[in-house]
Design an enzyme around this catalytic site. Sequence first.
Site, mmCIF file in Angstrom:
data_model
loop_
_atom_site.group_PDB
_atom_site.id
_atom_site.type_symbol
_atom_site.label_atom_id
_atom_site.label_comp_id
_atom_site.label_asym_id
_atom_site.label_seq_id
_atom_site.Cartn_x
_atom_site.Cartn_y
_atom_site.Cartn_z
ATOM 1 N N GLU A 1 7.596 -24.022 -4.002
ATOM 2 C CA GLU A 1 6.857 -24.414 -2.799
ATOM 3 C C GLU A 1 7.371 -25.719 -2.194
ATOM 4 O O GLU A 1 7.784 -26.609 -2.929
ATOM 5 C CB GLU A 1 5.378 -24.650 -3.172
ATOM 6 C CG GLU A 1 4.457 -23.521 -2.837
ATOM 7 C CD GLU A 1 4.249 -23.286 -1.332
ATOM 8 O OE1 GLU A 1 4.703 -24.110 -0.515
ATOM 9 O OE2 GLU A 1 3.628 -22.280 -0.991
ATOM 10 N N ASP A 2 7.285 -25.826 -0.871
ATOM 11 C CA ASP A 2 7.661 -27.088 -0.214
ATOM 12 C C ASP A 2 6.449 -27.814 0.371
ATOM 13 O O ASP A 2 6.581 -28.945 0.834
ATOM 14 C CB ASP A 2 8.670 -26.850 0.914
ATOM 15 C CG ASP A 2 8.040 -26.129 2.092
ATOM 16 O OD1 ASP A 2 7.279 -25.179 1.864
ATOM 17 O OD2 ASP A 2 8.303 -26.530 3.247
ATOM 18 N N ASP B 1 7.535 -19.271 -1.834
ATOM 19 C CA ASP B 1 7.103 -19.480 -0.462
ATOM 20 C C ASP B 1 8.336 -19.179 0.411
ATOM 21 O O ASP B 1 9.470 -19.179 -0.091
ATOM 22 C CB ASP B 1 6.659 -20.942 -0.320
ATOM 23 C CG ASP B 1 6.351 -21.313 1.108
ATOM 24 O OD1 ASP B 1 5.572 -20.577 1.749
ATOM 25 O OD2 ASP B 1 6.892 -22.319 1.596
ATOM 26 N N LEU B 2 8.122 -18.920 1.677
ATOM 27 C CA LEU B 2 9.257 -18.578 2.547
ATOM 28 C C LEU B 2 9.732 -19.779 3.379
ATOM 29 O O LEU B 2 10.832 -20.306 3.166
ATOM 30 C CB LEU B 2 8.834 -17.431 3.481
ATOM 31 C CG LEU B 2 9.833 -17.038 4.567
ATOM 32 C CD1 LEU B 2 11.083 -16.402 3.963
ATOM 33 C CD2 LEU B 2 9.190 -16.070 5.571
ATOM 34 N N ASP B 3 8.867 -20.195 4.324
ATOM 35 C CA ASP B 3 9.252 -21.248 5.267
ATOM 36 C C ASP B 3 9.488 -22.562 4.528
ATOM 37 O O ASP B 3 8.582 -23.079 3.873
ATOM 38 C CB ASP B 3 8.143 -21.441 6.316
ATOM 39 C CG ASP B 3 7.941 -20.188 7.172
ATOM 40 O OD1 ASP B 3 8.939 -19.671 7.691
ATOM 41 O OD2 ASP B 3 6.789 -19.732 7.316
ATOM 42 N N LYS C 1 2.719 -27.680 7.722
ATOM 43 C CA LYS C 1 3.487 -26.913 6.736
ATOM 44 C C LYS C 1 2.568 -26.164 5.776
ATOM 45 O O LYS C 1 1.676 -26.762 5.171
ATOM 46 C CB LYS C 1 4.445 -27.829 5.968
ATOM 47 C CG LYS C 1 5.592 -28.272 6.854
ATOM 48 C CD LYS C 1 6.691 -28.952 6.069
ATOM 49 C CE LYS C 1 7.850 -29.255 7.011
ATOM 50 N NZ LYS C 1 8.840 -30.132 6.406
ATOM 51 N N GLY C 2 2.792 -24.878 5.643
ATOM 52 C CA GLY C 2 1.991 -24.060 4.725
ATOM 53 C C GLY C 2 0.655 -23.633 5.304
ATOM 54 O O GLY C 2 -0.079 -22.873 4.690
ATOM 55 N N SER D 1 3.793 -15.910 0.942
ATOM 56 C CA SER D 1 3.879 -16.697 2.171
ATOM 57 C C SER D 1 2.664 -16.496 3.062
ATOM 58 O O SER D 1 2.095 -15.402 3.104
ATOM 59 C CB SER D 1 5.144 -16.270 2.938
ATOM 60 O OG SER D 1 5.115 -16.746 4.263
ATOM 61 N N ALA D 2 2.316 -17.550 3.812
ATOM 62 C CA ALA D 2 1.201 -17.456 4.771
ATOM 63 C C ALA D 2 1.636 -16.776 6.062
ATOM 64 O O ALA D 2 0.812 -16.413 6.893
ATOM 65 C CB ALA D 2 0.709 -18.860 5.103
ATOM 66 N N SER D 3 2.950 -16.595 6.230
ATOM 67 C CA SER D 3 3.466 -16.117 7.525
ATOM 68 C C SER D 3 3.259 -14.621 7.739
ATOM 69 O O SER D 3 3.503 -13.812 6.857
ATOM 70 C CB SER D 3 4.956 -16.437 7.617
ATOM 71 O OG SER D 3 5.484 -15.845 8.782
ATOM 72 N N ARG E 1 -1.353 -19.906 11.156
ATOM 73 C CA ARG E 1 -1.103 -20.067 12.593
ATOM 74 C C ARG E 1 -2.328 -20.660 13.305
ATOM 75 O O ARG E 1 -2.226 -21.628 14.050
ATOM 76 C CB ARG E 1 -0.739 -18.708 13.201
ATOM 77 C CG ARG E 1 -0.092 -18.818 14.552
ATOM 78 C CD ARG E 1 0.264 -17.433 15.085
ATOM 79 N NE ARG E 1 1.076 -16.666 14.151
ATOM 80 C CZ ARG E 1 1.310 -15.358 14.260
ATOM 81 N NH1 ARG E 1 0.795 -14.685 15.275
ATOM 82 N NH2 ARG E 1 2.063 -14.730 13.377
ATOM 83 N N LYS F 1 -3.698 -20.752 1.636
ATOM 84 C CA LYS F 1 -3.377 -21.791 0.650
ATOM 85 C C LYS F 1 -4.149 -23.036 1.080
ATOM 86 O O LYS F 1 -4.250 -23.286 2.270
ATOM 87 C CB LYS F 1 -1.870 -22.088 0.673
ATOM 88 C CG LYS F 1 -0.993 -20.894 0.300
ATOM 89 C CD LYS F 1 0.500 -21.221 0.548
ATOM 90 C CE LYS F 1 1.376 -20.014 0.297
ATOM 91 N NZ LYS F 1 2.791 -20.227 0.602
ATOM 92 N N ASN G 1 5.054 -13.251 9.915
ATOM 93 C CA ASN G 1 6.400 -12.846 10.339
ATOM 94 C C ASN G 1 7.354 -12.722 9.153
ATOM 95 O O ASN G 1 8.563 -12.558 9.343
ATOM 96 C CB ASN G 1 6.976 -13.885 11.312
ATOM 97 C CG ASN G 1 6.164 -13.979 12.596
ATOM 98 O OD1 ASN G 1 6.005 -12.984 13.308
ATOM 99 N ND2 ASN G 1 5.631 -15.150 12.888
ATOM 100 N N THR H 1 12.837 -22.460 8.552
ATOM 101 C CA THR H 1 12.158 -22.030 9.780
ATOM 102 C C THR H 1 11.203 -23.103 10.300
ATOM 103 O O THR H 1 10.712 -22.976 11.424
ATOM 104 C CB THR H 1 11.358 -20.738 9.512
ATOM 105 O OG1 THR H 1 10.870 -20.817 8.188
ATOM 106 C CG2 THR H 1 12.215 -19.512 9.674
#
Length: 217
Positions: free
Chosen positions: A170-171, A10-12, A46-47, A115-117, A50, A146, A119, A18
Amino acid sequence: MKKITACLFDLDGVLVDTAKYHFLAWKELADELGIEFTETHNELLKGVSRMDSLDIILNLGKMDLPQEAKDELAAKKNRVYLEYILKMKEDEILPGVKEFLMDLRNQKIGVALGSASKNAQLILQRLQIENLFDAIIDGTKVSKAKPDPEVFLKGAEALSAKPEECVVFEDAIAGLEAALNAGMRCVGVGSPETLHRANLVISGFDDFHPEDLLQKI
Ligand code: BG6
Ligand code: MG
């Protein structure tokens, strides 16, 4: 001991912090709308995609808006978020992350982003770590959020790895569920209370190495 051929990240909140920028941008929007929005509320986002995040905030304020107005608010939040992202420096990558990704590469373990982002690509470019990924699956490439496993299954497919040989980092609870729903093992990055369903929980990558993976999960 099960083989590991790929790691999916995962990214964020896993590779870069971020979450604080997402919070600041949502907070600005919530303030404008007169909706109380705290760091505790931010945990719910989180996760989450948008638009789903915006729905959660509007629900907090018991507000309902037509889709067109929601699209405009989501775009506005993203403009504010991007202002933070464009100022982000390479040193905002979380401690030990770069070394961990490079170690995986040296050990010929596949590396993918999940990632869900929307960006994500931009953030990886700003952090100058895009080249450390063999595959990038982000919010522009999936249709199901997710905890649906789509993002991780697509990552495994891109790496030609079997789900049972993949480990996800994952966070967020939604992301952890997505990994388990994909039939993968999951390392939670964060607090053991929140991520208790993970196969292993770590606080970060500064004292964690690929060898620990095989021993601990
Ligand atoms: C997730 C974050 O990675 O991406 C969420 O945890 C965020 O907080 C989601 O809402 C979507 O991000 P973006 O960048 O497409 O708005
Ligand atoms: Mg996250």
